[in-house]
Design a protein around this motif. Structure first.
Motif: not given
Ligand SMILES: *[C@@H]1O[C@H](CO)[C@@H](O)[C@H](O)[C@H]1NC(C)=O
Ligand SMILES: *[C@@H]1O[C@H](CO)[C@@H](O)[C@H](O)[C@H]1NC(C)=O
Ligand SMILES: *[C@@H]1O[C@H](CO)[C@@H](O)[C@H](O)[C@H]1NC(C)=O
Ligand SMILES: *[C@@H]1O[C@H](CO)[C@@H](O)[C@H](O)[C@H]1NC(C)=O
Ligand SMILES: *[C@@H]1O[C@H](CO)[C@@H](O)[C@H](O)[C@H]1NC(C)=O
Length: 566
Positions: A184, A186, A200
């Motif tokens: 994932q 961000n 991550i």
């Molecule tokens: C990254 O983004 C997603 C949605 O776009 C969110 O659900 C998630 O918590 C975010 N992860 C972090 C580590 O900020």
């Protein structure tokens, strides 16, 4: 009267306008920004303006006390080096956005103070009082790579890779190489022109992941892609528990040092030791990783261990076998058994490793034949038997067995055992009269000693075993023709039987009706006839002239009855 309110209103409006004018020109811009040489740079910029002014365009300048060097303008030719061709206004000026993008940062940009000017040909505001200083760096900022938390076996592992940058429109890309899992990514605005890209990767943690390096490859504009590595530290209960030792053989009474090895994180801190012998298992008192076991008993000892840490305990699955060796011991039951015409000898030896057995035979007869000498190995309780087999005539006086292995030797003169010999029935008293008591004894020579006796009597045409099992058979009120009797003596080698014997009973003479005398060549012959087996020995007190019948003679007779019953 009517104008008064209008004047008040006009004044208030001017005042309001002045206040608004004074507040409205405001540029929001970071004071300093660090950018990586070769990378891009986004300078966030926003402004407020008096409502009387409709902003339409912005120009960026480099601060100078004397001039207005242009850093960005719609007219590219006006732009100074090193900014020419590298800057672009990307904010929507009409909505108060004066953000500038530099698509390629060069070291020469270091130290410049930049500021925007909204509609410079129309607005007379000292925009240059609020600048941003460029700080160009040659080395990229650190990659933040770590494993989240303190993962345990079977937890989901999360490896986090994060980099800061200044390029929200072409951010660095992060990848985890050949590590597979759910990724994932961000993008976070940290403010003041700083951004962070976070990737991550998550996957289920396995013991095999312990110590595994996970790489994060960061690809930034204009930079070589280099990985950064983090080692996974996963805590788990002990695995692959096993006992190890520097030796698996020892001499009896010796010692062995063993270690309980395991794969555990954190390393096992408490240990249990188990010893298995002859099928039963017992726990040793040791609690250390390393244990020295003294006074080793013979044969095999199997060691197991258990290792424990905060996450659990596990036992070793296969034993560490210590084979304890010892010199031969000839077992007391070793012996020779004479069973003419052969002799068998057993030499039972307890030894590890297995012993070799040698025989020495002292024979009185130089011509005795040693037909068969065999060594039979019986691997029962680590006992080995040798077997000697003689045949023919022999006069053995001693058999010695010598057993030896690498640890020593032992010699033993073997006991000679035989079946009971010379088994005979002896009557006591030797003379009895009819109707008296008599005792029959079963006599023999025996080594080893007789264990039991059996007595038999012929009754009619078959032999019946009597209940008596002792050496003596007591008979009451004996009759003239009792028996015949037979006894057998048994020792551990076997049994031997006597010949059959009648009881010797004295009784008054009985002259057979068939007796007669005849004169043959002038001698008197008598023939006291029984059934052919009764012989009357006639001892005459006075031998008279043979006249008339034999029955007139006065004789003392002893009668014996002989018969073979075999
Ligand atoms: C990254 O983004 C997603 C949605 O776009 C969110 O659900 C998630 O918590 C975010 N992860 C972090 C580590 O900020
Ligand atoms: C200004 O414009 C840029 C580019 O469209 C945008 O990314 C940024 O968020 C804007 N800033 C504000 C404060 O709206
Ligand atoms: C380890 O072995 C001992 C002895 O056989 C046994 O009592 C114990 O329960 C075992 N422990 C585990 C965790 O299997
Ligand atoms: C093995 O030999 C030892 C020593 O002679 C003895 O104590 C033990 O009982 C024997 N075991 C068996 C199964 O014969
Ligand atoms: C022992 O010797 C006899 C004759 O001397 C022979 O008949 C017999 O087979 C021999 N037995 C063995 C076991 O050699």
């Amino acid at each position: 009267m009517d104008r008064q309110p209008v004047h008040v209103c006009f004044l208030l409006r001017v005042l309001w306008c002045v206040m608004v004018e004074a507040q409205d020109w405001h540029v929001d811009l970071p004071a300093e920004i660090s950018a990586l040489s070769g990378s891009c740079l986004f300078i966030p910029c926003s402004f407020t303006h008096p409502s009387s002014h409709e902003p339409s365009d912005a120009t960026w300048y480099s601060y100078s006390s004397t001039k207005y060097p242009v850093v960005y303008s719609k007219d590219p030719t006006a732009i100074i080096e090193p900014f020419r061709g590298r800057t672009k206004l990307i904010g929507d000026v009409k909505s108060g956005n004066c953000s500038l993008n530099i698509n390629y940062v060069v070291p020469e940009m270091n130290g410049y103070h930049l500021y925007p000017w909204i509609d410079p040909d129309k607005v007379d505001h000292k925009f240059y009082l609020n600048t941003i200083m460029l700080n160009v760096q040659e080395m990229p900022g650190a990659v933040d790579l770590y494993v989240e938390g303190e993962p345990k076996e079977d937890d989901t592992l999360r490896v986090i890779c994060a980099v800061k940058h200044t390029c929200p429109f072409s951010p660095p890309t992060l990848s985890f190489g050949d590590t597979s899992g759910n990724v994932q990514t961000n993008q976070t605005d940290l403010g003041q022109g700083s951004w962070q890209t976070i990737s991550i990767i998550s996957f289920p943690g396995q013991v095999s992941d312990q110590g595994r390096p996970v790489g994060c490859w960061v690809r930034r504009q204009g930079r070589p892609t280099v990985p950064k590595w983090v080692e996974i530290n996963l805590s788990y209960s002990p695995q692959s528990v096993h006992v190890s030792g520097e030796t698996s053989t020892a001499l009896v009474g010796g010692e062995v040092t063993l270690e309980c090895r395991s794969n555990a994180n954190p390393p096992a801190s408490s240990f249990l030791w188990y010893l298995q012998r002859d099928g039963s298992i017992r726990e040793l008192s040791a609690r250390e990783m390393s244990v020295t076991v003294p006074d080793l008993p013979p044969d095999q000892s199997r060691f197991y261990c258990g290792a424990q840490n905060a996450h659990g305990v596990a036992n070793s699955t296969s034993p560490f076998i210590v084979t304890v060796e010892y010199p031969p011991t000839i077992q007391p039951e070793s012996c020779c058994i004479i069973q003419a015409p052969s002799l068998r000898c057993w030499c039972k030896v307890r030894a590890w490793p297995s012993a070799s057995v040698e025989w020495r035979v002292n024979s009185g007869d130089p011509h005795s034949t040693l037909r068969d000498v065999r060594t039979v190995r019986v691997k029962l309780n680590h006992t080995f038997s040798g077997k000697l087999l003689f045949n023919g005539t022999f006069q053995i006086t001693a058999v010695t067995c010598r057993a030896f292995n690498v640890h020593g030797e032992q010699e033993h003169s073997l006991v000679m055992k035989a079946l009971p010999l010379d088994v005979t029935i002896v009557q006591h008293p030797t003379h009895v009269r009819e109707g008296q008591y008599v005792t029959l004894s079963c006599m023999c020579r025996a080594f080893p000693a007789v264990l039991s006796y059996s007595w038999y009597q012929v009754q009619g045409d078959r032999e019946v075993e009597l209940g008596e099992q002792s050496e003596r058979l007591h008979l009451v009120a004996v009759g003239r023709l009792m028996g015949p009797y037979r006894c057998s003596a048994m020792n551990e080698v076997g049994w031997t039987s006597s010949t059959s014997a009648l009881v010797h009973v004295d009784f008054a003479p009985v002259i057979s009706p068939d007796s007669f005398c005849a004169l043959e060549n002038g001698e008197v012959k008598y023939s006291p006839v029984g059934k052919g087996s009764l012989i009357a020995a006639v001892a005459c007190g006075a031998v008279g002239v043979v006249l008339g019948t034999v029955s007139l003679l006065y004789c003392l007779q002893r009668t014996r009855y002989f018969e073979k019953f075999d």
